[in-house]
Enzyme design. Structure first.
Site, PDB file in Angstrom:
ATOM      1  N   LYS A  51       0.824  -1.427  -0.573  1.00 30.73           N
ATOM      2  CA  LYS A  51       0.050   0.481   0.006  1.00 30.73           C
ATOM      3  C   LYS A  51       0.875   1.124  -0.196  1.00 30.73           C
ATOM      4  O   LYS A  51       0.621   2.466   0.636  1.00 30.73           O
ATOM      5  CB  LYS A  51      -1.185   0.001   1.150  1.00 30.73           C
ATOM      6  CG  LYS A  51      -2.084  -1.230   1.102  1.00 30.73           C
ATOM      7  CD  LYS A  51      -2.630  -1.189  -0.166  1.00 30.73           C
ATOM      8  CE  LYS A  51      -3.848  -2.420  -0.447  1.00 30.73           C
ATOM      9  NZ  LYS A  51      -3.993  -2.453  -1.685  1.00 30.73           N
TER      10      LYS A  51
ATOM     11  N   HIS B 102       7.099  -7.482  -2.575  1.00 29.28           N
ATOM     12  CA  HIS B 102       6.499  -6.390  -1.092  1.00 29.28           C
ATOM     13  C   HIS B 102       7.803  -7.683  -0.027  1.00 29.28           C
ATOM     14  O   HIS B 102       7.330  -6.419   1.598  1.00 29.28           O
ATOM     15  CB  HIS B 102       5.386  -6.756  -0.456  1.00 29.28           C
ATOM     16  CG  HIS B 102       4.401  -5.821  -1.696  1.00 29.28           C
ATOM     17  ND1 HIS B 102       4.570  -4.364  -1.033  1.00 29.28           N
ATOM     18  CD2 HIS B 102       3.297  -6.809  -1.703  1.00 29.28           C
ATOM     19  CE1 HIS B 102       2.991  -4.577  -2.130  1.00 29.28           C
ATOM     20  NE2 HIS B 102       2.226  -5.466  -2.269  1.00 29.28           N
TER      21      HIS B 102
ATOM     22  N   SER C 175      -4.025   2.920   4.215  1.00 30.88           N
ATOM     23  CA  SER C 175      -4.886   2.350   3.245  1.00 30.88           C
ATOM     24  C   SER C 175      -4.638   0.437   3.733  1.00 30.88           C
ATOM     25  O   SER C 175      -5.821  -0.269   2.529  1.00 30.88           O
ATOM     26  CB  SER C 175      -3.211   2.362   2.098  1.00 30.88           C
ATOM     27  OG  SER C 175      -3.621   1.754   0.560  1.00 30.88           O
TER      28      SER C 175
ATOM     29  N   ARG D  79       5.821   5.319   1.645  1.00 27.33           N
ATOM     30  CA  ARG D  79       5.078   6.179   2.100  1.00 27.33           C
ATOM     31  C   ARG D  79       4.799   6.068   3.449  1.00 27.33           C
ATOM     32  O   ARG D  79       5.132   5.402   4.475  1.00 27.33           O
ATOM     33  CB  ARG D  79       3.793   5.359   1.330  1.00 27.33           C
ATOM     34  CG  ARG D  79       2.637   6.314   1.340  1.00 27.33           C
ATOM     35  CD  ARG D  79       1.725   5.929   0.896  1.00 27.33           C
ATOM     36  NE  ARG D  79       0.198   6.418   0.628  1.00 27.33           N
ATOM     37  CZ  ARG D  79      -0.639   5.849   0.119  1.00 27.33           C
ATOM     38  NH1 ARG D  79      -1.231   4.603  -0.260  1.00 27.33           N
ATOM     39  NH2 ARG D  79      -1.972   7.182   0.141  1.00 27.33           N
TER      40      ARG D  79
HETATM   41  S1  PPS Z   1      -0.797  -2.777  -3.256  1.00 26.49           S
HETATM   42  O1  PPS Z   1      -1.935  -4.050  -2.650  1.00 26.49           O
HETATM   43  O2  PPS Z   1       0.569  -2.985  -2.446  1.00 26.49           O
HETATM   44  O3  PPS Z   1       0.235  -3.551  -4.126  1.00 26.49           O
HETATM   45  O4  PPS Z   1      -0.917  -1.795  -3.450  1.00 26.49           O
HETATM   46  P1  PPS Z   1      -0.121  -0.427  -3.923  1.00 26.49           P
HETATM   47  O5  PPS Z   1      -0.883  -0.287  -5.007  1.00 26.49           O
HETATM   48  O6  PPS Z   1       1.322  -0.069  -3.101  1.00 26.49           O
HETATM   49  O7  PPS Z   1      -0.678   0.700  -2.763  1.00 26.49           O
HETATM   50  C1  PPS Z   1      -2.311   1.208  -3.358  1.00 26.49           C
HETATM   51  C2  PPS Z   1      -2.527   2.901  -2.662  1.00 26.49           C
HETATM   52  O8  PPS Z   1      -1.486   3.669  -3.920  1.00 26.49           O
HETATM   53  C3  PPS Z   1      -2.837   4.054  -4.855  1.00 26.49           C
HETATM   54  N1  PPS Z   1      -2.633   4.853  -6.106  1.00 26.49           N
HETATM   55  C4  PPS Z   1      -1.770   6.295  -6.125  1.00 26.49           C
HETATM   56  N2  PPS Z   1      -2.165   7.245  -6.050  1.00 26.49           N
HETATM   57  C5  PPS Z   1      -1.895   8.031  -6.566  1.00 26.49           C
HETATM   58  N3  PPS Z   1      -1.938   8.259  -7.445  1.00 26.49           N
HETATM   59  C6  PPS Z   1      -2.570   7.515  -8.687  1.00 26.49           C
HETATM   60  N4  PPS Z   1      -2.694   6.876  -9.899  1.00 26.49           N
HETATM   61  C7  PPS Z   1      -2.605   5.479  -7.781  1.00 26.49           C
HETATM   62  N5  PPS Z   1      -2.509   4.348  -8.083  1.00 26.49           N
HETATM   63  C8  PPS Z   1      -3.063   4.090  -7.160  1.00 26.49           C
HETATM   64  C9  PPS Z   1      -4.348   3.988  -4.324  1.00 26.49           C
HETATM   65  O9  PPS Z   1      -5.495   4.228  -4.503  1.00 26.49           O
HETATM   66  C10 PPS Z   1      -3.822   3.376  -2.722  1.00 26.49           C
HETATM   67  O10 PPS Z   1      -3.785   4.816  -1.365  1.00 26.49           O
HETATM   68  P2  PPS Z   1      -5.359   4.871  -0.845  1.00 26.49           P
HETATM   69  O11 PPS Z   1      -4.521   5.975   0.147  1.00 26.49           O
HETATM   70  O12 PPS Z   1      -5.507   3.359  -0.642  1.00 26.49           O
HETATM   71  O13 PPS Z   1      -5.391   6.078  -1.918  1.00 26.49           O
END
Ligand code: PPS
Length: 301
Positions: A27, A98, A129, A121
């Site tokens: 996340k 991860h 998240s 992050r």
């Molecule tokens: S995972 O399941 O671990 O693979 O999740 P991960 O991809 O690491 O994290 C998901 C969070 O990334 C945010 N996200 C983004 N933020 C900004 N811009 C873009 N384009 C974008 N794409 C994904 C996503 O919304 C999750 O954060 P939260 O805080 O839950 O919204």
């Protein structure tokens, strides 16, 4: 306490000198970065990725190089071809994980050739998240420990005490150790340490820095295409980043409105979830974790 390596096959995974590994605590923006990396590597060709799976472009090591029960089902939902073979993947490979440093394949630890992009992050937004992800897993009875949370305040206590993240492979992994292990190596020439918040501040410079690190020369128009097609709005419409099949069949949610992989995408969303008491508790822990470190995060922008 670190994550226990999933299998001998994983520990002995053969690393190539021209591999690049995206490593993140769950996340932290993994999916966003995976799409950026896929586009950097193909020169910003958005059309070439249409109809393909993000998890085939950048396979997640622990999901592919293991034999955990249910692996095939999860892989299918992530659109990973069941007989995927990382050994037959063409070089240079892009892979992700991860897992924390000490759980990585042996050849990747201390390796100065294969490249590592570490994306960190701020842990308050990570906690929020992961909370929403856990809620979706809990609804589907996919939390291994069976433990569920009625409110974020209960969850955040477990998060800081290393008891959350109870989905399968990652239990026992701690945000602080995870980030620190790579922060300590940030000056190694094969390591690029990035922060989610800096991507928000200046995505264009981040993409350029990654391209340079990967020895890819990007034309301006390719850079423009990558910036435009990996924005939050674009990610919300992209079946690769939404991980549509996984949302539908594993989590039972509509990808376009409820994908946990593209949810709010903000810096500082934690402020809508932490009570004053949660925040004081978290800050006390955070200071303890970070006391000897120069690593700093933006908690709001
Ligand atoms: S995972 O399941 O671990 O693979 O999740 P991960 O991809 O690491 O994290 C998901 C969070 O990334 C945010 N996200 C983004 N933020 C900004 N811009 C873009 N384009 C974008 N794409 C994904 C996503 O919304 C999750 O954060 P939260 O805080 O839950 O919204």
């Amino acid at each position: 306490m670190g994550f226990r390596p999933p299998s001998e096959k994983f520990v002995n995974f053969e690393v190539r000198p021209d591999d690049a590994y995206l490593i993140t605590f769950p996340k932290s923006g993994t999916t966003w970065m995976k799409e950026i990396l896929s586009l950097i590597r193909n020169g910003g060709d958005v059309d070439a990725l249409k109809g393909t799976s993000i998890d085939m472009s950048i396979p997640q090591l622990e999901l592919v190089v293991t034999d955990f029960p249910g692996k095939d089902k999860v892989s299918e939902m992530l659109d990973i071809t069941p007989d995927i073979s990382l050994t037959s993947m063409e070089s240079p490979r892009l892979l992700c994980t991860h897992l924390d440093y000490t759980s990585l394949p042996t050849q990747l630890q201390g390796n100065k050739k294969a490249k590592i992009i570490y994306l960190a992050r701020n842990p308050k937004d990570v906690a929020v998240s992961t909370y929403y992800f856990e809620k979706l897993l809990a609804q589907q009875k996919l939390i291994k420990s069976g433990k569920t949370y009625d409110c974020f305040s209960d969850y955040v206590v477990d998060f800081v005490n290393d008891l959350a993240n109870s989905w399968g492979a990652y239990s026992g992994m701690h945000w602080h150790d995870h980030a620190m292990e790579f922060w300590r190596r940030r000056h190694d020439e094969n390591v690029l340490f990035l922060k989610y918040e800096d991507m928000h501040k200046d995505i264009r410079s981040t993409i350029s820095a990654i391209a340079t690190f990967l020895d890819v020369v990007l034309e301006e128009k390719s850079l423009d295409a990558i910036v435009a097609n990996t924005s939050f709005e674009a990610s919300k419409k992209n079946l690769r980043t939404l991980r549509a099949k996984y949302c539908k069949y594993r989590l039972g949610v509509d990808p376009e409105t409820q994908s946990p992989f593209v949810r709010k995408g903000k810096v500082g969303g934690w402020k809508e979830h932490f009570t004053v008491a949660d925040n004081e508790m978290f800050d006390a822990k955070y200071q303890e974790w970070m006391k000897d470190s120069e690593l700093e995060f933006d908690f709001e922008l």
